[in-house]
Design an enzyme around this catalytic site. Sequence first.
Site, short mmCIF file in Angstrom:
data_model
loop_
_atom_site.label_atom_id
_atom_site.label_comp_id
_atom_site.label_asym_id
_atom_site.label_seq_id
_atom_site.Cartn_x
_atom_site.Cartn_y
_atom_site.Cartn_z
N HIS A 91 25.76 21.53 18.38
CA HIS A 91 26.62 21.49 19.55
C HIS A 91 25.91 20.64 20.60
O HIS A 91 24.88 21.04 21.13
CB HIS A 91 26.85 22.92 20.06
CG HIS A 91 27.56 23.01 21.37
ND1 HIS A 91 28.70 23.75 21.56
CD2 HIS A 91 27.29 22.45 22.58
CE1 HIS A 91 29.09 23.63 22.81
NE2 HIS A 91 28.25 22.85 23.45
N GLU A 118 32.34 18.27 25.16
CA GLU A 118 31.65 18.96 24.08
C GLU A 118 31.87 18.21 22.77
O GLU A 118 33.01 17.86 22.44
CB GLU A 118 32.27 20.35 24.00
CG GLU A 118 31.46 21.40 23.35
CD GLU A 118 32.25 22.72 23.32
OE1 GLU A 118 32.49 23.30 24.38
OE2 GLU A 118 32.63 23.12 22.21
N ARG A 155 34.78 22.73 34.36
CA ARG A 155 34.11 23.61 35.34
C ARG A 155 32.63 23.30 35.33
O ARG A 155 32.15 22.56 34.47
CB ARG A 155 34.30 25.07 34.90
CG ARG A 155 33.74 25.28 33.51
CD ARG A 155 33.69 26.71 33.04
NE ARG A 155 32.94 26.83 31.80
CZ ARG A 155 33.44 26.64 30.60
NH1 ARG A 155 34.70 26.32 30.43
NH2 ARG A 155 32.67 26.75 29.52
N GLU A 172 41.36 21.52 11.05
CA GLU A 172 40.39 20.42 10.99
C GLU A 172 39.50 20.59 9.78
O GLU A 172 39.30 21.71 9.30
CB GLU A 172 39.47 20.47 12.22
CG GLU A 172 40.03 19.86 13.48
CD GLU A 172 39.06 19.93 14.64
OE1 GLU A 172 39.37 19.36 15.67
OE2 GLU A 172 37.98 20.56 14.51
N LYS A 173 38.93 19.52 9.32
CA LYS A 173 37.86 19.59 8.33
C LYS A 173 36.71 20.40 8.94
O LYS A 173 36.37 20.20 10.10
CB LYS A 173 37.39 18.16 8.01
CG LYS A 173 36.24 18.10 7.05
CD LYS A 173 36.72 17.91 5.64
CE LYS A 173 35.56 17.96 4.66
NZ LYS A 173 36.05 18.21 3.30
C1 MV4 Z 1 34.00 23.38 14.57
C2 MV4 Z 1 32.94 23.65 13.68
C3 MV4 Z 1 32.93 23.00 12.47
N1 MV4 Z 1 33.94 22.16 12.14
N2 MV4 Z 1 34.95 22.53 14.21
C4 MV4 Z 1 32.77 26.46 17.96
C5 MV4 Z 1 33.14 26.44 19.40
C6 MV4 Z 1 34.18 25.43 19.56
N3 MV4 Z 1 33.95 24.66 20.73
C7 MV4 Z 1 34.11 24.59 18.35
N4 MV4 Z 1 33.30 25.31 17.39
C8 MV4 Z 1 33.14 24.83 16.15
N5 MV4 Z 1 34.08 23.94 15.77
C9 MV4 Z 1 34.92 21.94 13.01
N6 MV4 Z 1 35.91 21.12 12.65
C10 MV4 Z 1 31.99 24.56 14.04
C11 MV4 Z 1 32.10 25.19 15.26
C12 MV4 Z 1 31.14 26.24 15.43
C13 MV4 Z 1 30.10 26.20 16.27
C14 MV4 Z 1 29.92 25.13 17.11
C15 MV4 Z 1 28.88 25.10 17.98
C16 MV4 Z 1 27.99 26.16 18.02
C17 MV4 Z 1 28.16 27.25 17.20
C18 MV4 Z 1 29.21 27.28 16.33
C19 MV4 Z 1 29.34 28.37 15.51
C20 MV4 Z 1 30.39 28.40 14.67
C21 MV4 Z 1 31.28 27.36 14.62
#
Ligand code: MV4
Length: 453
Positions: free
Chosen positions: A208, A275, A292, A200-201
């Site tokens: 979050h 999410e 859950r 993914e990009k």
């Molecule tokens: C991402 C992202 C940036 N770009 N996907 C982390 C947990 C998982 N549910 C998805 N995550 C991420 N996916 C893309 N395309 C950044 C994260 C991410 C992150 C997300 C939420 C909270 C903390 C994080 C720490 C690192 C990366």
Amino acid sequence: MFSKILIANRGEIALRVIRACKELGIKTVAVYSEADRDSLHVRFADEAICIGQAASANSYLNIPAIISAAEITDVEAIHPGYGFLSENAHFAEVCESCQITFIGASPESMKLLGDKMTARETMRKAGLPVVSGSNNLVKDKDEALKVARKIRYPVMIKASLGGGGRGMRIAHNDVRLVSSFMTAQAEAEAAFGSQDIYIEKYISKARHIEFQILADNYGHIIHLGERDCSIQRRHQKLLEETPSPALDARLRKKIGEAAVRGAKSINYRGAGTMEFLLDDEGSFYFMELNKRIQVEHPVTEAVYGIDLIKWQILIAAGERLDIGQDDVVRNGASIECRINAEDPDNNFMPNPGKIEVLNLPGGPAVRVDTHIYQGYTISPYYDSMLAKIIVHGKDRSEAIRVMKRALDELIIEPIKTTASLHRKILENNLFLEGKVFTNFLDNIYQAKSEAEE
Ligand code: MV4
């Protein structure tokens, strides 16, 4: 309605489920490992059965032992809590074939959404926005290079069976992409038994944001607003809040409707969490569906006045969800701080041991969900979360003041905990302004997150 439920979990969530059952007039059966003999969930359940040794694989993950305990005690349903067997499709199927109701999502949804690539594609087809990416598994490095050049760097390599951030890698150029792709494949194979990878990009300045949903067995689905869980360390959430300082009513409605649409498209039932990542321009992207109840569910309960565990049980028993979307009215703001037995000044080293002196906060607007007590010995076998402090205020700044006051009252001696870090976060200007992104804690600690190492 059920007359007796077995709780296939331990710690605070086992107690939380017991509390809901008692208020609903349902008898409870606790299961416990040899390390948890002195735990409160054992004491407060109506019956308790030892299911094996301390190691989770021999107890809380031991399906035959749990099913035997359920048969012996003649329960009608099993609540799995979070973690352990809560998203295990096989366990849900075994329960069904033994005529025991699994209080959770259907085995079909768990299978469909267990793999992140399929979840992403399913939600994309339901019209939800997803981050631009491969739309398919990426089988080798040449294909990875093609995808990355098309969507442009930086990109994120993700293991399809990963979750909670496991099996993720960021790449900024061709050279790093190729090496990261190979290690990600090998890691995914070792950790999840599958090399499945998608790309993914990478969204660098993201928050979050997750939406709580509730769905009954008759197609009625509502959302209960969002939780902002941007404050995490190595994908472990530390502080969660609702409402998110990043959403206004319009955006909340838009993402909430998308969350409901996504859940409807797969006939989701029970409690679940959609999410999303929210970028700094207000665009949102579906990430995962957690099938859950989650650790941070109490902040939602605090502002909407709805007991999510009771609804999980009622829905599983076939009751109708008699709450319409318009009945869901938020009251104020709520924050949860996770108190873990980890030393924030020493790389979050786990800190098990005996609690000699304990004082838990109380007073108006404070809820503490915990399984600890003075004299309790924290076991090294399980996760290090000791307690969740949840506060409520008329708005965010009042909730922050209540949380500071609550943390002042907390004494857990001689255990080192994350409470000291929470005190710092609550004084941090970016946090006070609500400008927190997922790199917030890494900036405080001047260290890069695992995915960026
Ligand atoms: C991402 C992202 C940036 N770009 N996907 C982390 C947990 C998982 N549910 C998805 N995550 C991420 N996916 C893309 N395309 C950044 C994260 C991410 C992150 C997300 C939420 C909270 C903390 C994080 C720490 C690192 C990366």
